[in-house]
Scaffold this motif. Structure first.
Motif, PDB file in Angstrom:
ATOM      1  N   MET A   1      16.450 -27.635 -56.720  1.00 17.37           N
ATOM      2  CA  MET A   1      17.896 -27.915 -56.176  1.00 17.37           C
ATOM      3  C   MET A   1      17.905 -28.030 -54.629  1.00 17.37           C
ATOM      4  SD  MET A   1      21.042 -25.222 -56.825  1.00 17.37           S
ATOM      5  CE  MET A   1      20.922 -25.381 -58.412  1.00 17.37           C
ATOM      6  N   THR A   2      18.900 -28.880 -54.068  1.00 12.59           N
ATOM      7  CA  THR A   2      19.009 -29.218 -52.752  1.00 12.59           C
ATOM      8  C   THR A   2      19.707 -28.079 -52.152  1.00 12.59           C
ATOM      9  OG1 THR A   2      19.021 -31.768 -53.191  1.00 12.59           O
ATOM     10  CG2 THR A   2      19.861 -30.871 -51.149  1.00 12.59           C
ATOM     11  N   ALA A   3      19.309 -27.568 -50.984  1.00 11.20           N
ATOM     12  CA  ALA A   3      19.934 -26.422 -50.355  1.00 11.20           C
ATOM     13  C   ALA A   3      21.119 -27.063 -49.792  1.00 11.20           C
ATOM     14  CB  ALA A   3      19.049 -26.024 -49.244  1.00 11.20           C
ATOM     15  N   SER A   4      22.343 -26.065 -49.706  1.00 10.78           N
ATOM     16  CA  SER A   4      23.593 -26.396 -49.352  1.00 10.78           C
ATOM     17  C   SER A   4      23.610 -25.931 -47.833  1.00 10.78           C
ATOM     18  CB  SER A   4      24.797 -25.920 -50.125  1.00 10.78           C
ATOM     19  OG  SER A   4      24.463 -24.475 -50.310  1.00 10.78           O
ATOM     20  N   ILE A   5      23.842 -26.838 -46.882  1.00 10.11           N
ATOM     21  CA  ILE A   5      23.550 -26.485 -45.556  1.00 10.11           C
ATOM     22  C   ILE A   5      25.036 -26.839 -44.746  1.00 10.11           C
ATOM     23  CG2 ILE A   5      22.556 -26.788 -43.482  1.00 10.11           C
ATOM     24  CD1 ILE A   5      19.979 -27.675 -44.930  1.00 10.11           C
ATOM     25  N   LEU A   6      25.772 -25.808 -44.119  1.00  8.86           N
ATOM     26  CA  LEU A   6      26.867 -25.984 -43.430  1.00  8.86           C
ATOM     27  C   LEU A   6      26.675 -26.387 -42.094  1.00  8.86           C
ATOM     28  CD1 LEU A   6      29.989 -25.860 -43.351  1.00  8.86           C
ATOM     29  CD2 LEU A   6      29.750 -23.441 -42.704  1.00  8.86           C
ATOM     30  N   ARG A   7      27.139 -27.652 -41.753  1.00  6.04           N
ATOM     31  CA  ARG A   7      26.810 -28.122 -40.494  1.00  6.04           C
ATOM     32  C   ARG A   7      27.661 -28.289 -39.437  1.00  6.04           C
ATOM     33  NH1 ARG A   7      25.665 -33.974 -43.064  1.00  6.04           N
ATOM     34  NH2 ARG A   7      27.707 -33.214 -43.739  1.00  6.04           N
ATOM     35  N   LEU A   8      27.690 -27.742 -38.076  1.00 10.32           N
ATOM     36  CA  LEU A   8      28.434 -27.791 -37.008  1.00 10.32           C
ATOM     37  C   LEU A   8      27.851 -28.420 -36.025  1.00 10.32           C
ATOM     38  CD1 LEU A   8      28.729 -24.684 -38.586  1.00 10.32           C
ATOM     39  CD2 LEU A   8      30.547 -24.315 -36.962  1.00 10.32           C
ATOM     40  N   TYR A   9      28.842 -29.004 -35.312  1.00  6.54           N
ATOM     41  CA  TYR A   9      28.296 -30.050 -34.226  1.00  6.54           C
ATOM     42  C   TYR A   9      29.233 -30.410 -33.006  1.00  6.54           C
ATOM     43  CZ  TYR A   9      26.949 -34.489 -31.983  1.00  6.54           C
ATOM     44  OH  TYR A   9      26.461 -35.548 -30.832  1.00  6.54           O
ATOM     45  N   GLY A  10      28.973 -30.332 -31.939  1.00  9.02           N
ATOM     46  CA  GLY A  10      29.768 -30.523 -30.850  1.00  9.02           C
ATOM     47  C   GLY A  10      29.306 -30.192 -29.397  1.00  9.02           C
ATOM     48  N   PRO A  11      30.003 -30.013 -28.380  1.00  7.79           N
ATOM     49  CA  PRO A  11      29.596 -29.806 -27.038  1.00  7.79           C
ATOM     50  C   PRO A  11      29.786 -28.153 -26.699  1.00  7.79           C
ATOM     51  CG  PRO A  11      32.057 -30.548 -26.878  1.00  7.79           C
ATOM     52  CD  PRO A  11      31.364 -30.449 -28.455  1.00  7.79           C
ATOM     53  N   GLY A  12      30.022 -27.376 -27.612  1.00 10.78           N
ATOM     54  CA  GLY A  12      30.081 -26.136 -27.339  1.00 10.78           C
ATOM     55  C   GLY A  12      28.858 -25.489 -26.717  1.00 10.78           C
ATOM     56  N   PRO A  13      29.210 -24.084 -25.847  1.00 10.04           N
ATOM     57  CA  PRO A  13      27.873 -23.488 -25.460  1.00 10.04           C
ATOM     58  C   PRO A  13      27.077 -22.733 -26.626  1.00 10.04           C
ATOM     59  CG  PRO A  13      29.724 -22.288 -24.855  1.00 10.04           C
ATOM     60  CD  PRO A  13      30.172 -23.569 -25.359  1.00 10.04           C
ATOM     61  N   LEU A  14      25.896 -22.834 -26.594  1.00 10.52           N
ATOM     62  CA  LEU A  14      24.830 -22.281 -27.521  1.00 10.52           C
ATOM     63  C   LEU A  14      23.998 -21.584 -26.945  1.00 10.52           C
ATOM     64  CD1 LEU A  14      24.533 -21.834 -30.499  1.00 10.52           C
ATOM     65  CD2 LEU A  14      23.303 -23.957 -30.636  1.00 10.52           C
ATOM     66  N   ASP A  15      24.076 -20.486 -26.026  1.00 12.96           N
ATOM     67  CA  ASP A  15      23.080 -19.617 -25.362  1.00 12.96           C
ATOM     68  C   ASP A  15      23.118 -18.332 -25.454  1.00 12.96           C
ATOM     69  OD1 ASP A  15      25.327 -19.405 -24.055  1.00 12.96           O
ATOM     70  OD2 ASP A  15      24.444 -19.509 -21.957  1.00 12.96           O
ATOM     71  N   GLN A  16      23.875 -17.723 -26.359  1.00 15.53           N
ATOM     72  CA  GLN A  16      23.878 -16.260 -26.305  1.00 15.53           C
ATOM     73  C   GLN A  16      24.373 -15.980 -27.949  1.00 15.53           C
ATOM     74  OE1 GLN A  16      23.549 -12.903 -25.829  1.00 15.53           O
ATOM     75  NE2 GLN A  16      23.785 -13.911 -23.779  1.00 15.53           N
ATOM     76  N   LEU A  17      23.542 -15.090 -28.503  1.00 10.79           N
ATOM     77  CA  LEU A  17      23.770 -14.321 -29.742  1.00 10.79           C
ATOM     78  C   LEU A  17      24.070 -12.936 -29.701  1.00 10.79           C
ATOM     79  CD1 LEU A  17      20.929 -16.299 -31.953  1.00 10.79           C
ATOM     80  CD2 LEU A  17      23.410 -17.129 -31.296  1.00 10.79           C
ATOM     81  N   ASP A  18      23.685 -12.285 -28.732  1.00 18.51           N
ATOM     82  CA  ASP A  18      24.062 -10.960 -28.362  1.00 18.51           C
ATOM     83  C   ASP A  18      25.732 -10.629 -28.521  1.00 18.51           C
ATOM     84  OD1 ASP A  18      24.338  -8.234 -27.618  1.00 18.51           O
ATOM     85  OD2 ASP A  18      22.918  -8.144 -26.021  1.00 18.51           O
ATOM     86  N   PRO A  19      25.978  -9.847 -29.689  1.00 21.71           N
ATOM     87  CA  PRO A  19      27.440  -9.600 -29.674  1.00 21.71           C
ATOM     88  C   PRO A  19      28.254  -8.834 -28.424  1.00 21.71           C
ATOM     89  CG  PRO A  19      26.395  -8.848 -31.595  1.00 21.71           C
ATOM     90  CD  PRO A  19      25.384  -9.187 -30.603  1.00 21.71           C
ATOM     91  N   VAL A  20      27.326  -8.060 -27.637  1.00 21.10           N
ATOM     92  CA  VAL A  20      27.838  -7.495 -26.348  1.00 21.10           C
ATOM     93  C   VAL A  20      28.311  -8.542 -25.351  1.00 21.10           C
ATOM     94  CG1 VAL A  20      27.182  -6.043 -24.546  1.00 21.10           C
ATOM     95  CG2 VAL A  20      26.821  -5.121 -26.852  1.00 21.10           C
ATOM     96  N   CYS A  21      27.518  -9.836 -25.314  1.00 19.85           N
ATOM     97  CA  CYS A  21      27.569 -10.661 -24.133  1.00 19.85           C
ATOM     98  C   CYS A  21      28.585 -11.824 -24.681  1.00 19.85           C
ATOM     99  CB  CYS A  21      26.380 -11.027 -23.642  1.00 19.85           C
ATOM    100  SG  CYS A  21      25.463  -9.588 -23.323  1.00 19.85           S
TER     101      CYS A  21
END
Length: 560
Positions: A1-21
Motif C-alpha cells: 500500500m502506498t503511504a499517505s504523506i501530507l506535503r507542506l511547501y513554502g518560504p516559512g522558517p524551519l529552524d526550530q522545533l523546541d516548543p519553548v522557543c
C-alpha cells in the motif's frame, strides 16, 4: 500500500522545533502534532460560536472550575489532573507526568532562548518572575551547557507549581486571571521529558532529539530545509480527544519562493498546503468574528545611539509616524494578501480584540502620509538635515514590499534609509538580542503580532509589546507609567470596567511616545488553499483559521 504523506511547501522558517522557543507561526502547526499541552483548541464548524475559540482539555482531564473542585473560591488556585495512558516515545517508554509539566514551564525561564510569550506566565504564576530573574542572574556572563541549566532548574522551585503526585498538579497564580487556561494552552507550556535536560533549549541537538506524546514524531530534520514526521506508535486515539492520525507522514519543505509559486505548486498537485505563507481560497469564504492581527508594524530601537541618538527622542519617532503612506501600502499588499480584510491601523490593539480603541494620533489626510510635516518635526527635534537610519526586515516577498514602501516614504521626508534583509531565522535572532540593539545594528524593524487567544484577551497585545523587559518588546521601550497601567489592568481582572480603563489609558500613553508605528490590521476571510487530495481540512479558529494538520485525510492515489 502506498503511504499517505501530507506535503507542506513554502518560504516559512524551519529552524526550530523546541516548543519553548518556537514562534507561533508557522511552526506551531507541526508542534501541535508531537507536543501536547494541558489544554488546547479544537476545530469547530460554527466559527461564530464562542466555543470555537474556547480552550478544551488535552492532557488534562477537565477544565478546572469551582463546580468540579478544580478552582479555589479566590480564583487563584487551579487543580489539574493528567489524563492517564499518555506516553513519551522514549526508551524505555514512560508516561507523561506532572514532573514533565513542571520541567516544561521551568524551561521557559532559561536565560538563553526565552519565548516572546513568557510575560504571560511570569506575571501570572506565583513566583515565576523571581525564578526567571534568579535563573538569568545565576548564569550572567557565561554560556551554560544543557546539564548546567537542568541542574539549576531541578534545584530551584517555582512556588506556584505544586506537584501532589504524578498525575495531579496545583497552579497558584498571583491574582485572578480569567485567561489562565488559554495561557496554559500556548506551545511554550508543553510538558518536557527528562531527555531534554541534556540539551540547551532551542539547540540543533535538542531539535534532533525531540520526544513526542502526540500522534506524530519528528524523524528527519534538516534546519532551514526539510522536516519529516511519521506516526508515533505509542499514541492512542482514546487518550487524545482532539487529534487524529489519518496520514502516515507529514513532510515540510522550506524554500525561498514567492506566494504565487506556492499556489501554483498546490494547484498542480505537487503540494497539499502552504508553509509560512497564507494562500486563501476565495471559493471557501468563512463567516467569523475573530480578532484582527497587527500586521505589519514598525518598531523603533529606542536604545540606538545611531544618528546622534535620534530614535531615542520621542519627537523623532512621532515625526516618522507621520511619514508612512498607509493607504498605498494596503493597496500594494492587496495582491499578496488575497482574501483578507485590511484596515489602516492607528492603534496597537486591533478590532475585535478586547480593549480596541479607534485611535490614530498620527493620522494624515486620507492616510497618505505627510513627508512635509515629518521633515518639519525632524528639524524641530534637532535634525534639520534629516538623518540616516538602518531598517531591517526578513527576506520574504511581503516583508520586502513593505520595507521598500516605507523606505520610499521616509526618503521623501529627508531620511536616508539603509535597508538590510535577513533570513527569517537570523532576523528573529537579531531582534531577540538586546546587546545587538544597544550596539545599533538596527534602528527600525518590521514586525507583526497576532492574538495568542481570542477571548478575554485584553493583555495579548499591550503586555508583550509595551511592558519593559518583555522579549516581544523588540525596541526595548520603557515607560514606568505604561508599566504601572499594565500592572493595574492585570490586577483588576475581576473588575472588567477598571481593567478596561487601565488598558485603554496604557495604550494612549504609549502611543504618545510612539515606540512603534501601527501600519495595518488584517484578518482572513477565507479558508486557506488546499491541494486536491486534501479532505476533512478542518480549521482552527483560535489559530487564525489554519488547517488543523491533525485532522487532515488524503484521497488515495489515483489508479488511472
Amino acid at each position: 500500500m502506498t503511504a499517505s504523506i501530507l506535503r507542506l511547501y513554502g518560504p516559512g522558517p524551519l529552524d526550530q522545533l523546541d516548543p519553548v522557543c518556537c514562534p507561533r507561526f508557522p511552526i506551531d502547526r507541526v508542534v501541535r502534532l508531537f507536543a501536547r499541552q494541558l489544554f488546547t483548541y479544537r476545530t469547530h464548524g460554527d466559527l461564530r460560536n464562542w466555543q470555537s475559540v474556547a480552550p478544551t482539555p488535552d492532557l488534562a482531564t477537565a477544565i478546572p472550575s469551582i463546580y468540579n473542585a478544580g478552582m479555589g473560591a479566590s480564583y487563584t488556585s487551579y487543580v489539574v489532573h493528567l489524563r492517564p495512558g499518555v506516553y513519551w516515545d522514549s526508551d524505555p517508554v514512560r508516561p507523561v507526568t506532572t514532573h514533565d509539566v513542571v520541567r516544561g514551564i521551568k524551561r521557559m525561564g532559561n536565560p538563553l532562548r526565552r519565548s516572546a510569550l513568557l510575560p504571560y506566565f511570569t506575571d501570572t504564576i506565583r513566583g515565576m518572575a523571581r525564578f526567571c530573574d534568579d535563573y538569568a542572574a545565576a548564569f550572567a556572563g557565561v554560556v551554560p551547557t544543557g546539564p548546567e541549566l537542568a541542574e539549576y532548574q531541578n534545584s530551584h522551585d517555582i512556588p506556584g507549581l505544586l506537584v501532589l503526585d504524578d498525575h495531579t498538579i496545583v497552579f497558584e497564580i498571583r491574582r485572578p486571571a480569567f485567561d489562565f487556561i488559554d495561557i496554559l494552552a500556548l506551545p511554550g507550556a508543553s510538558p518536557a521529558p527528562i531527555e531534554y535536560d541534556e540539551f540547551v533549549p532551542g539547540s540543533l541537538e535538542l531539535c534532533r532529539n525531540i520526544r513526542s506524546n502526540g500522534p506524530y514524531r519528528p524523524v528527519d530534520f534538516t534546519p532551514g530545509r526539510t522536516l519529516r514526521l511519521t506516526r508515533n506508535r505509542l499514541w492512542h486515539q482514546e487518550t487524545d480527544p482532539v487529534r487524529r492520525q489519518h496520514v502516515d507522514a507529514v513532510e515540510v519543505v522550506s524554500e525561498p519562493v514567492a506566494a504565487d509559486a506556492v499556489a501554483h505548486r498546490i494547484r498542480r498537485d505537487r503540494a497539499d498546503l502552504a508553509w509560512g505563507v497564507r494562500i486563501a481560497d476565495p471559493a471557501t469564504p468563512v463567516d467569523h468574528d475573530l480578532g484582527f492581527a497587527l500586521d505589519p508594524y514598525l518598531v523603533f530601537n529606542t536604545r540606538s545611539f545611531n544618528a546622534a541618538g535620534a530614535l531615542r527622542k520621542v519627537q523623532v519617532r512621532q515625526a516618522i509616524a507621520h511619514a508612512i503612506d498607509k493607504t498605498a501600502l494596503a493597496a500594494e499588499l492587496a495582491p499578496l494578501d488575497g482574501e483578507t480584510i485590511t484596515r489602516v491601523a492607528g492603534s496597537i490593539v486591533p478590532p475585535n480584540n478586547d480593549g480596541h480603541q479607534d485611535l490614530d494620533p498620527y493620522s494624515t489626510p486620507d492616510q497618505r502620509g505627510d513627508p512635509v510635516t515629518c521633515a518639519a518635526m525632524l528639524a524641530a527635534a534637532g535634525h534639520p538635515d534629516g538623518l540616516t537610519i538602518t531598517a531591517i526586515h526578513p527576506a520574504t516577498a511581503r516583508a520586502r514590499l513593505v520595507a521598500h514602501r516605507c523606505a520610499a516614504d521616509l526618503t521623501e521626508a529627508g531620511i536616508a534609509v539603509q535597508q538590510v534583509e535577513f533570513a527569517e531565522s537570523e532576523y528573529l535572532d537579531l531582534l531577540a538580542d538586546p546587546a545587538r540593539a544597544e550596539s545599533g545594528e538596527w534602528d527600525i524593524a518590521l514586525a507583526s503580532w497576532s492574538p495568542a487567544w481570542a477571548h478575554d484577551n485584553g493583555r495579548v497585545f499591550l503586555q508583550p509589546l509595551l511592558h519593559s523587559g518583555s522579549p516581544a518588546n523588540l525596541g526595548h521601550y520603557r515607560n514606568p507609567e505604561v508599566d504601572a497601567l499594565i500592572d493595574r489592568a492585570l490586577a483588576a481582572a475581576e473588575d472588567r470596567q477598571a481593567a478596561d480603563a487601565a488598558w485603554r489609558k496604557a495604550e494612549r500613553v504609549a502611543l504618545a511616545d510612539a515606540p512603534l508605528v501601527p501600519l495595518l490590521f488584517q484578518v482572513p476571510t477565507a479558508r486557506e488553499l488546499c491541494g486536491r487530495r486534501v479532505r476533512a481540512a478542518a480549521v482552527l479558529p483560535a489559530h487564525g483559521l489554519a488547517v488543523d494538520l491533525a485532522t487532515v485525510r488524503l484521497d488515495p492515489p489515483s489508479t488511472d
